[in-house]
Design a protein around this motif. Sequence first.
Motif, PDB file in Angstrom:
ATOM      1  N   THR A 177       0.836  -1.186   0.000  1.00 14.76           N
ATOM      2  CA  THR A 177       0.000   0.000   0.000  1.00 14.76           C
ATOM      3  C   THR A 177       0.876   1.243   0.000  1.00 14.76           C
ATOM      4  OG1 THR A 177      -0.079  -0.039   2.416  1.00 14.76           O
ATOM      5  CG2 THR A 177      -1.899  -1.098   1.241  1.00 14.76           C
ATOM      6  N   GLY A 178       0.236   2.366  -0.281  1.00 15.66           N
ATOM      7  CA  GLY A 178       0.857   3.665  -0.128  1.00 15.66           C
ATOM      8  C   GLY A 178      -0.141   4.592   0.532  1.00 15.66           C
ATOM      9  N   SER A 210     -15.856  -5.690  -0.369  1.00 11.64           N
ATOM     10  CA  SER A 210     -16.155  -4.317   0.019  1.00 11.64           C
ATOM     11  C   SER A 210     -16.973  -4.282   1.311  1.00 11.64           C
ATOM     12  CB  SER A 210     -16.905  -3.594  -1.100  1.00 11.64           C
ATOM     13  OG  SER A 210     -17.285  -2.304  -0.687  1.00 11.64           O
ATOM     14  N   LYS A 211     -18.062  -5.026   1.348  1.00 11.49           N
ATOM     15  CA  LYS A 211     -18.910  -5.029   2.543  1.00 11.49           C
ATOM     16  C   LYS A 211     -18.191  -5.658   3.734  1.00 11.49           C
ATOM     17  CE  LYS A 211     -23.458  -6.221   4.375  1.00 11.49           C
ATOM     18  NZ  LYS A 211     -22.890  -6.559   5.672  1.00 11.49           N
ATOM     19  N   THR A 238      -8.819   5.074   2.781  1.00 14.21           N
ATOM     20  CA  THR A 238     -10.009   4.379   2.304  1.00 14.21           C
ATOM     21  C   THR A 238      -9.595   2.956   1.950  1.00 14.21           C
ATOM     22  OG1 THR A 238     -11.787   4.313   0.664  1.00 14.21           O
ATOM     23  CG2 THR A 238      -9.712   5.316  -0.052  1.00 14.21           C
ATOM     24  N   GLU A 239      -9.946   2.018   2.811  1.00 13.89           N
ATOM     25  CA  GLU A 239      -9.497   0.640   2.601  1.00 13.89           C
ATOM     26  C   GLU A 239     -10.316  -0.091   1.549  1.00 13.89           C
ATOM     27  OE1 GLU A 239      -6.717   0.263   3.517  1.00 13.89           O
ATOM     28  OE2 GLU A 239      -6.517   1.702   5.147  1.00 13.89           O
ATOM     29  N   LEU A 240     -11.105   0.691   0.829  1.00 10.11           N
ATOM     30  CA  LEU A 240     -11.705   0.195  -0.401  1.00 10.11           C
ATOM     31  C   LEU A 240     -10.627  -0.357  -1.320  1.00 10.11           C
ATOM     32  CD1 LEU A 240     -13.935   0.031  -2.598  1.00 10.11           C
ATOM     33  CD2 LEU A 240     -13.552   2.463  -3.037  1.00 10.11           C
ATOM     34  N   ARG A 241      -9.422   0.195  -1.226  1.00 19.30           N
ATOM     35  CA  ARG A 241      -8.315  -0.260  -2.076  1.00 19.30           C
ATOM     36  C   ARG A 241      -8.050  -1.757  -1.879  1.00 19.30           C
ATOM     37  NH1 ARG A 241      -3.190   2.611   1.137  1.00 19.30           N
ATOM     38  NH2 ARG A 241      -3.995   2.262   3.230  1.00 19.30           N
ATOM     39  N   HIS A 242      -8.042  -2.224  -0.624  1.00 14.22           N
ATOM     40  CA  HIS A 242      -7.843  -3.651  -0.367  1.00 14.22           C
ATOM     41  C   HIS A 242      -8.979  -4.480  -0.949  1.00 14.22           C
ATOM     42  CE1 HIS A 242      -4.345  -3.711   2.348  1.00 14.22           C
ATOM     43  NE2 HIS A 242      -4.794  -2.579   2.839  1.00 14.22           N
ATOM     44  N   ALA A 243     -10.197  -4.018  -0.726  1.00 17.22           N
ATOM     45  CA  ALA A 243     -11.363  -4.759  -1.194  1.00 17.22           C
ATOM     46  C   ALA A 243     -11.329  -4.937  -2.710  1.00 17.22           C
ATOM     47  CB  ALA A 243     -12.643  -4.032  -0.769  1.00 17.22           C
ATOM     48  N   LEU A 244     -10.988  -3.881  -3.427  1.00 19.68           N
ATOM     49  CA  LEU A 244     -10.957  -3.967  -4.893  1.00 19.68           C
ATOM     50  C   LEU A 244      -9.790  -4.813  -5.372  1.00 19.68           C
ATOM     51  CD1 LEU A 244     -11.936  -0.330  -5.948  1.00 19.68           C
ATOM     52  CD2 LEU A 244     -13.398  -2.345  -5.701  1.00 19.68           C
TER      53      LEU A 244
END
Length: 501
Positions: free
Chosen positions: A332-333, A385-386, A361-367
């Motif tokens: 990550t960054g 995501s959820k 925004t940890e949406l990055r991990h989910a995607l």
Amino acid sequence: MRKHLLAVSLGFFVCVCATAQKKAPLNNSTYFDTYIQQAMQLWKTPGLSIVVVKDGNIVFKKGYGVTELGKPEPFTTSTLSICASTTKAMTAVCMGMLVDEGKVKWTDKVSDIYPALKLYDNYANSELTVKDLFTHNTGLGNADWLWSLGYPLDTIIQKMRLLKPAYSFRSSFIYQNLMFMVAGEVIHKVSGKTFDEFITERLFALLGMLHTYPNYTASVNEPSHITPHFMYEDSTVKPIRFIESKGIDAAGGVWSSVDDINKWVLCLLDSTKINGKPLLKPETYAKLFTPASMVTPTEFYPTAKLIKPHWTTYGLGWFQEDYRGKMVNFHTGSLDGAVAICGLINDEHFGVYIFANRDHTELRHALMYKAMDLWVWGDDKNDWSKSMFDMYNGMSAAAKKEIKDFEAKRVPGTKPTLALTEYAGTYTNDIYGDASVVLNNDSLTLNFPNNITVKLSQWHYDTFLGKFENEWNGKDWLTFSLNAEGKVSGFNFLGLDYGKK
């Protein structure tokens, strides 16, 4: 005969029904596009861009949302954003090129190449190798406050000799940025070019990444940049000002876009080949992804609670884990108000890179995991995501409860021991330098270098609640100490002790 015909007919009927009930083939791009748009709303992410590559081809690339809330400029695939710590893998490749040229070895002692670096631990200082600069296991704790305070790189390196080890040399793992900053200086020393010159000429130019830069200042003439955003306690998301950190280029300074960064990802997945010619020798390429440090659970990502890897390691600029039986290399960054993530499944020639313009925004991990599911396994059943949103919300609620429980211990009706004028003055820390406490009317303000300001309000006794003027930096409690004469002798803030001059 009739029984046989009946059996055949029934068999045919069952087969037709089973075929009719089979799930239609998944259109990854259409499905993923819809999934991203819905996930962005859940995570309140103003904008992002993403690229997915598989088997040497770009299979998905798109920008979403806006570069800044309240303004119309779209976040496109050409919008520049912060690579932040995903830069670390680039720095490792730069060093790898110098290794292959015979100008340096991974086993070379840093003290022989760059004697300006001195560590508190004499053994670590004498044994530290070039490889150690990339593995977060040198005993150094996190001292990012140094570059947050705006000190120039040479001053930061000089102050590193005062940092006491957080653990013994190579015995554990604490993520930090300072050793990668040193790696940039070693590249300068060995190559004769500054890190910025080297990475621009030897990596970006060769890859055709003509709109990628080693820092923000170098990119200012580009037409489209993201604006960082932060989610406040009331869950509103607002733009925040970008503060460029000087000297961190080799650790996390690069700015790029998915139009450019896809070339980097494709290069990595093809053994660093550019037009059929590799940047690195096979053994050097392999070393980048060979586990070098065991990562402790507390130092790994919370996503491990859901992914449940059997092992977690760190290579040279890469976190590593197993997912669905495959080795994943990723990083990550994160800088104030913006994030990135790069994920590779090298054995499957798969890669994904994401930029987004909201703080953590940890949406990055989910995607990232969703893209892996779709393009590697053809599977859409996991709603990462959820699942991750719920998990991170739970962690946030637990942290808020911990603070609330602490605040409940406040003793009401108390006053400071001394008049506020007695707390004003200049304070100093051997490593982090001076800070001043200033009395304005009836309130105190704590001023650090680099225009970092903290508003102080008396909490109880000689403890004050300190709120950063830049709200996204949070708050902490500052406690003044008195000497035997009853005079102010210092304070503790952010776990650091400052003595009054």
